[in-house]
Design a protein around this motif. Structure first.
Motif, PDB file in Angstrom:
ATOM      1  N   SER A   1       0.846  -1.184   0.000  1.00 50.65           N
ATOM      2  CA  SER A   1       0.000   0.000   0.000  1.00 50.65           C
ATOM      3  C   SER A   1       0.884   1.238   0.000  1.00 50.65           C
ATOM      4  O   SER A   1       1.743   1.387   0.880  1.00 50.65           O
ATOM      5  N   ILE A   2       0.716   2.112  -0.990  1.00 52.43           N
ATOM      6  CA  ILE A   2       1.573   3.295  -1.106  1.00 52.43           C
ATOM      7  C   ILE A   2       0.730   4.506  -1.495  1.00 52.43           C
ATOM      8  O   ILE A   2      -0.455   4.374  -1.843  1.00 52.43           O
ATOM      9  N   GLN A   3       1.357   5.679  -1.479  1.00 53.07           N
ATOM     10  CA  GLN A   3       0.707   6.904  -1.898  1.00 53.07           C
ATOM     11  C   GLN A   3       1.061   7.191  -3.360  1.00 53.07           C
ATOM     12  O   GLN A   3       2.123   6.791  -3.866  1.00 53.07           O
TER      13      GLN A   3
ATOM     14  N   GLU B   1       4.698   7.707  -5.251  1.00 54.96           N
ATOM     15  CA  GLU B   1       5.762   6.859  -4.719  1.00 54.96           C
ATOM     16  C   GLU B   1       6.069   5.736  -5.715  1.00 54.96           C
ATOM     17  O   GLU B   1       5.292   5.435  -6.616  1.00 54.96           O
TER      18      GLU B   1
ATOM     19  N   ALA C   1       6.781   1.666  -6.423  1.00 51.20           N
ATOM     20  CA  ALA C   1       6.353   0.369  -5.909  1.00 51.20           C
ATOM     21  C   ALA C   1       7.293  -0.708  -6.434  1.00 51.20           C
ATOM     22  O   ALA C   1       7.554  -0.757  -7.647  1.00 51.20           O
TER      23      ALA C   1
ATOM     24  N   VAL D   1      -2.715   1.894  -4.536  1.00 57.21           N
ATOM     25  CA  VAL D   1      -2.121   3.226  -4.613  1.00 57.21           C
ATOM     26  C   VAL D   1      -3.195   4.233  -4.187  1.00 57.21           C
ATOM     27  O   VAL D   1      -4.234   4.359  -4.838  1.00 57.21           O
TER      28      VAL D   1
END
Lengths: 115, 116
Positions: free
Chosen positions: A12-14, A17, A19, A113
């Motif tokens: 799980s990322i913003q 960012e 991956a 995302v």
């Protein structure tokens, strides 16, 4: 038995960012492929890397292959909310150097995302 | 091109019933495959075909039959459905450029099968 093992199982990322997803496999391969699956849909081919290649790029995707460690990684740079999907690595064992479309898939990484 | 098409999209069967999942491709691909996808298991190969009249077993062939009478079609038959066959089934096709060349898989949208 699964030829490909993927790590992490979920990521799980913003937005913006990078991956990174990893894939390990057990036996010698002809090539390794990465696929994306949006929820409830079929798989879509992203990129293929041959056993004699070490790195390959396609747009925001970068794939590396280390045959000595039997591992590959998929990097998605500057991620977007639309990249939210499951990502699978698939190995083609081939036969005598010829690919027959017979792939063995890992269990996948679920990428989320957040906008 | 329509690509790879699958019918039906959804199906509910009772234990012991038989049915055929249809798969067709219009890309003149020699190779076609059937996979099943279960939660946390990735995709597992059921059967595949390298051309009309030629089929072979994959990783999980038991309970399924296939035939390939034409290049375009590759139906998957469930002989006597069991709850363990509840899954999402994907058909895929690929092309072969010759010795030493490599291919990608084109996938259909899938059939979601529930066996009660």
């Amino acid at each position: 038995s699964q030829q490909g093992e993927e790590d992490p199982q979920a990521l799980s990322i913003q937005e913006g960012e990078n991956a990174t997803m990893n894939c390990s496999y057990k036996t010698s391969i002809n090539n390794l492929q990465w696929y994306r699956q949006n929820s409830g849909r079929g798989l879509v081919h992203l990129i293929l890397i041959r056993s004699n290649e070490r790195e390959k790029h396609s747009g925001r995707l970068r794939v590396t292959l280390d045959t000595s460690k039997k591992s590959s990684s998929l990097l998605i740079t500057a991620s977007r909310a639309a990249d939210t999907a499951s990502y699978f690595c698939a190995t083609d064992l081939g036969a005598g150097g010829t690919s027959y479309g017979k792939l063995t898939f890992g269990q996948g990484t679920i990428l989320t995302v957040h906008p | 091109n329509a690509g790879v098409t699958q019918t039906p999209k959804f199906q509910v069967l009772k234990t012991g019933q038989s049915m055929t999942l249809q798969c067709a491709q219009d890309m003149n691909h020699e190779y076609m495959s059937w996979y099943r996808q279960d939660p946390g298991m990735g995709l597992r190969l059921i059967h595949y075909s390298v051309g009309a009249g030629i089929t072979d077993q994959g990783e999980v062939p038991n309970g399924y039959n296939v035939s390939r009478s034409t290049t375009e079609d590759f139906p998957l038959r469930l002989l006597s459905a069991a709850p363990s066959q509840t899954s999402v089934y994907f058909c895929a096709s690929s092309y072969h450029r010759g010795l030493g060349s490599y291919n990608e898989q084109f996938f259909g949208p899938g059939t979601r099968l529930t066996v009660l």
